[in-house]
Design a protein around this motif. Structure first.
Motif, short mmCIF file in Angstrom:
data_model
loop_
_atom_site.label_atom_id
_atom_site.label_comp_id
_atom_site.label_asym_id
_atom_site.label_seq_id
_atom_site.Cartn_x
_atom_site.Cartn_y
_atom_site.Cartn_z
N ASN A 36 0.75 -1.14 -0.16
CA ASN A 36 0.06 -0.03 0.05
C ASN A 36 0.81 1.40 -0.04
OD1 ASN A 36 -2.36 -1.21 0.04
ND2 ASN A 36 -2.60 -1.58 2.27
N GLU A 37 2.27 1.43 0.10
CA GLU A 37 3.00 2.36 0.12
C GLU A 37 2.98 3.05 -1.48
OE1 GLU A 37 6.97 1.99 1.74
OE2 GLU A 37 6.47 0.63 3.32
N ILE A 38 2.57 4.24 -1.11
CA ILE A 38 2.86 5.28 -2.46
C ILE A 38 3.50 6.48 -1.99
CG2 ILE A 38 1.14 6.44 -4.10
CD1 ILE A 38 -1.23 4.68 -3.47
N ALA A 39 4.50 6.76 -2.75
CA ALA A 39 5.32 7.94 -2.63
C ALA A 39 5.11 8.98 -3.57
CB ALA A 39 6.90 7.57 -2.62
N ILE A 40 4.61 9.88 -3.30
CA ILE A 40 4.23 11.15 -4.20
C ILE A 40 5.51 12.01 -4.43
CG2 ILE A 40 2.41 12.93 -5.08
CD1 ILE A 40 1.19 10.04 -4.94
N THR A 41 5.86 12.51 -5.41
CA THR A 41 7.15 13.36 -5.30
C THR A 41 6.93 14.34 -6.84
OG1 THR A 41 8.51 11.57 -5.07
CG2 THR A 41 9.58 13.40 -5.74
N ASP A 42 7.26 15.64 -6.20
CA ASP A 42 7.20 16.52 -7.30
C ASP A 42 8.57 16.56 -8.15
OD1 ASP A 42 7.11 18.93 -8.77
OD2 ASP A 42 6.82 20.27 -7.24
N VAL A 43 8.41 16.30 -9.28
CA VAL A 43 9.63 16.07 -10.08
C VAL A 43 9.79 17.41 -10.97
CG1 VAL A 43 10.95 14.71 -11.95
CG2 VAL A 43 9.42 13.47 -10.34
N LYS A 44 10.40 18.09 -10.39
CA LYS A 44 10.09 19.50 -10.81
C LYS A 44 10.97 19.87 -12.26
CE LYS A 44 9.81 22.25 -6.65
NZ LYS A 44 10.10 22.02 -5.34
N ILE A 52 -2.26 11.67 -5.55
CA ILE A 52 -1.48 12.70 -6.33
C ILE A 52 -2.16 14.15 -6.30
CG2 ILE A 52 -0.77 13.36 -8.70
CD1 ILE A 52 -0.43 10.54 -9.47
N ALA A 53 -3.48 14.22 -6.37
CA ALA A 53 -4.28 15.35 -6.47
C ALA A 53 -4.08 16.10 -5.19
CB ALA A 53 -5.76 15.30 -6.64
N THR A 54 -4.25 15.40 -4.03
CA THR A 54 -4.08 15.83 -2.64
C THR A 54 -2.81 16.53 -2.21
OG1 THR A 54 -5.96 14.22 -1.81
CG2 THR A 54 -4.45 15.30 -0.26
N LYS A 55 -1.80 15.79 -2.81
CA LYS A 55 -0.41 16.16 -2.27
C LYS A 55 0.03 17.46 -3.03
CE LYS A 55 4.24 15.82 -1.52
NZ LYS A 55 4.77 16.82 -0.62
N SER A 56 -0.55 17.37 -4.49
CA SER A 56 -0.15 18.71 -5.39
C SER A 56 -0.80 20.01 -4.83
CB SER A 56 -0.43 18.30 -7.01
OG SER A 56 -1.72 18.00 -7.08
N ARG A 59 6.25 17.66 -13.23
CA ARG A 59 4.91 16.68 -12.96
C ARG A 59 5.28 15.92 -11.71
NH1 ARG A 59 5.22 11.42 -16.64
NH2 ARG A 59 6.71 10.31 -15.64
N TYR A 60 3.98 15.60 -10.88
CA TYR A 60 4.26 14.81 -9.90
C TYR A 60 4.16 13.45 -10.08
CZ TYR A 60 3.40 18.78 -6.59
OH TYR A 60 3.70 19.83 -5.75
N GLU A 61 4.53 12.70 -9.63
CA GLU A 61 4.69 11.11 -9.91
C GLU A 61 4.11 10.53 -8.68
OE1 GLU A 61 8.16 11.02 -13.44
OE2 GLU A 61 8.56 10.05 -11.20
#
Length: 98
Positions: free
Chosen positions: A3-11, A58-62, A15-17
């Motif tokens: 269940n681990e999902i890492a959200i990262t801003d790849v500037k 992704i939406a929540t983090k961004s 894009r966010y991944e």
């Protein structure tokens, strides 16, 4: 853990991944930053990861990052338009249509 999902801003890629614990790309949203406005242009979850809440994460983090950075949001992609209709706690971030 599955269940681990890492959200990262790849500037560098604008894009966010979302990646799983093994580093596999699960989904992303492309954006364009212009001054103090961030336009979310295209969100996609890879087929094998659909139905797991990846796009919502992704939406929540961004959107949280946009708020923290003092940015206004232009939801150009249909997913973000729908997400923002359901999640009114982000309504104050949205740029008024012109």
């Amino acid at each position: 853990m599955e269940n681990e999902i890492a959200i990262t801003d790849v500037k560098d890629a604008s894009r966010y991944e979302a990646r799983d614990s093994e580093g596999n790309l699960m989904g992303f949203v492309d954006y364009k930053l212009s001054g103090d406005v961030i336009a979310f242009r295209h969100a996609e979850t890879l087929p094998e990861y659909r139905g797991r809440g990846v796009a919502g994460r992704i939406a929540t983090k961004s959107l949280d990052d946009a708020r923290d950075a003092g940015l206004r949001v232009k939801p150009s992609c249909p997913y973000y338009q729908d997400f923002l209709k359901e999640h009114t706690e982000y309504a104050d971030l949205v740029v008024a249509p012109q």
